[in-house]
Design an enzyme around this catalytic site. Structure first.
Site, short mmCIF file in Angstrom:
data_model
loop_
_atom_site.label_atom_id
_atom_site.label_comp_id
_atom_site.label_asym_id
_atom_site.label_seq_id
_atom_site.Cartn_x
_atom_site.Cartn_y
_atom_site.Cartn_z
N SER A 182 -9.98 55.84 -1.22
CA SER A 182 -9.23 54.74 -0.61
C SER A 182 -8.92 53.64 -1.64
O SER A 182 -7.80 53.14 -1.71
CB SER A 182 -10.00 54.15 0.57
OG SER A 182 -11.29 53.74 0.17
N GLU A 223 -7.79 46.58 2.43
CA GLU A 223 -8.76 47.35 3.21
C GLU A 223 -9.37 46.50 4.33
O GLU A 223 -9.58 46.98 5.44
CB GLU A 223 -9.84 47.93 2.29
CG GLU A 223 -10.63 49.01 2.96
CD GLU A 223 -11.19 50.04 2.00
OE1 GLU A 223 -12.17 50.70 2.36
OE2 GLU A 223 -10.66 50.21 0.88
N ASP A 277 -15.62 49.14 -5.57
CA ASP A 277 -14.80 50.35 -5.67
C ASP A 277 -13.46 50.05 -6.33
O ASP A 277 -13.03 50.77 -7.23
CB ASP A 277 -14.56 50.93 -4.27
CG ASP A 277 -15.84 51.37 -3.60
OD1 ASP A 277 -16.90 51.39 -4.26
OD2 ASP A 277 -15.80 51.66 -2.39
#
Length: 393
Positions: A130, A162, A174
């Site tokens: 993602s 996100e 991330d």
């Protein structure tokens, strides 16, 4: 694998749009060597980008229309970038629309775009496909339309996408690792200030082997939110007694032990894990800088013990994977990686032993759970980038 991904993505672009792409970009997944569940606890993490990628083949459109093609899913989404952008029921589209929404909020002027993307990052394995999608798309738009965004801004835009369009209140690790990665380097990242430093991670005679349990328990979101509430409650109790403790970084084990009764069993365990994991990250960096991989491996095993017994975010299947390799002399470190309740174990193993080890553990795992394992041998790679070679079509 990388060349093949670039070639097949570019070829698919040409077959869809009848011309070759203007440019091709790669956006990597990530691993985290150590420092789990610290990104929301004012801790440090030690991630790195890996040689599993999302490839984007792109060109600017002559109109305001945008066409997004997910090659692996055989799905297409078309829209006008000037229209109001809202979340949809297609999750992969939301990651990209969320980024576009962030850019529109900042009043950037864009144009229509044609994109085909394809991936070698396994979905649901905890390798942050993602973040690679969000940050890769942000990087593409930044380069194509000369927006002048820094890598840090692209990572933050990915994180906000996100939060707002996907509904996951993720930390920054991330996205940061995907954008900032360097070959054979891990990033010691302060998740609060975004200060970071690179440390060499050439594992010499060892390799990184990810073993995918192929389970993902539904506790992930609820468990994640509960842990956040528990550590916040624990920190508040610590701060009442020790006002000098602003974050878990300021807290030492002795203070926790003094407050053990007041915290109660659960909060004590959660806080104890966090304080010790912050220490382990610093010790891991010290070990890496001295090529002391055995010390690093020992810290990985300790982290898993803490994640399983104190933070309670592991599961029976992943515990089995880590417990099994403790008795294998060619494995010097192993732990659960990611949010928990399934996903991968990350293992530091002697080069050349990977296949035999995987066969042995696969057989035992199947006998125990009736589930087939997957494995991914990964190398530490550079972050999001434009492919410089001429695209052959």
């Amino acid at each position: 694998m990388k060349k093949k991904l670039i070639a097949t993505t570019s070829e698919h672009f040409k077959s869809v749009f009848q011309h070759k792409p203007e440019a091709v970009f790669l956006s990597p997944g990530r691993i985290n060597i150590i420092g789990e569940h610290l990104d929301y606890n004012d801790g440090f993490v030690l991630p790195a980008a890996i040689n599993k990628y999302i490839c984007f083949a792109v060109s600017v459109s002559e109109t305001d229309e945008c066409t997004l093609v997910a090659k692996d899913l055989n799905e297409t989404y078309q829209f006008n970038w000037r229209d109001e952008i809202q979340p949809l029921d297609k999750m992969w589209v939301n990651y990209m629309l969320g980024v576009l929404h962030q850019l529109k909020e900042r009043n950037f002027s864009l144009k229509g775009i044609n994109i085909v993307f394809s991936s070698t990052i396994p979905m649901g394995a905890g390798l942050s496909s993602s973040a690679a999608l969000e940050c890769g798309f942000g990087y593409v738009l930044n380069k194509l339309f000369h927006l002048g965004l820094s890598r840090e801004e692209i990572a933050l835009i990915g994180q906000q996408a996100e939060h707002t369009f996907v509904g996951v209140k993720c930390g920054i690790m991330d996205q940061f690792a995907s954008v900032f990665g360097k070959k054979n380097k891990v990033i010691k990242l302060d998740c609060t200030t975004l200060e970071h430093e690179y440390h060499a991670a050439d594992f010499k005679n060892y390799s990184l082997l990810l073993i995918d349990s192929n389970v993902k328990h539904t506790h992930l979101t609820s468990g994640y939110n509960t842990r956040r509430e528990e550590v916040e409650a624990g920190l508040a109790i610590i701060q009442r007694r020790f006002p000098s403790v602003k974050t878990f970084r300021d807290c030492i084990e002795e203070q926790l032990i003094e407050l053990q009764e007041e915290l109660g069993e659960t909060l004590f365990k959660r806080c104890h894990f966090v304080v010790n994991e912050i220490r382990r990250v610093n010790e891991a960096v010290y070990a890496l800088d001295r090529n002391n991989f055995e010390a690093l491996g020992k810290l990985m095993f300790e982290t898993h013990e803490g994640l399983s017994k104190e933070y309670a975010v592991s599961c029976e299947e992943v515990d089995f994977l880590v417990d099994f390799v403790k008795n294998e002399k060619q494995v010097i470190g192993s732990r659960m990686m990611g949010g928990g309740f399934g996903g991968c174990s990350i293992n530091l193993v002697e080069k050349g032993s990977e296949e035999a080890l995987f066969e042995k553990i696969s057989q035992a795992y199947f006998e125990q759970f009736g589930i087939q394992l997957n494995r991914y041998k990964v190398k530490i790679a550079k972050g999001t980038s434009k492919v410089k070679k001429k695209i052959k079509n």
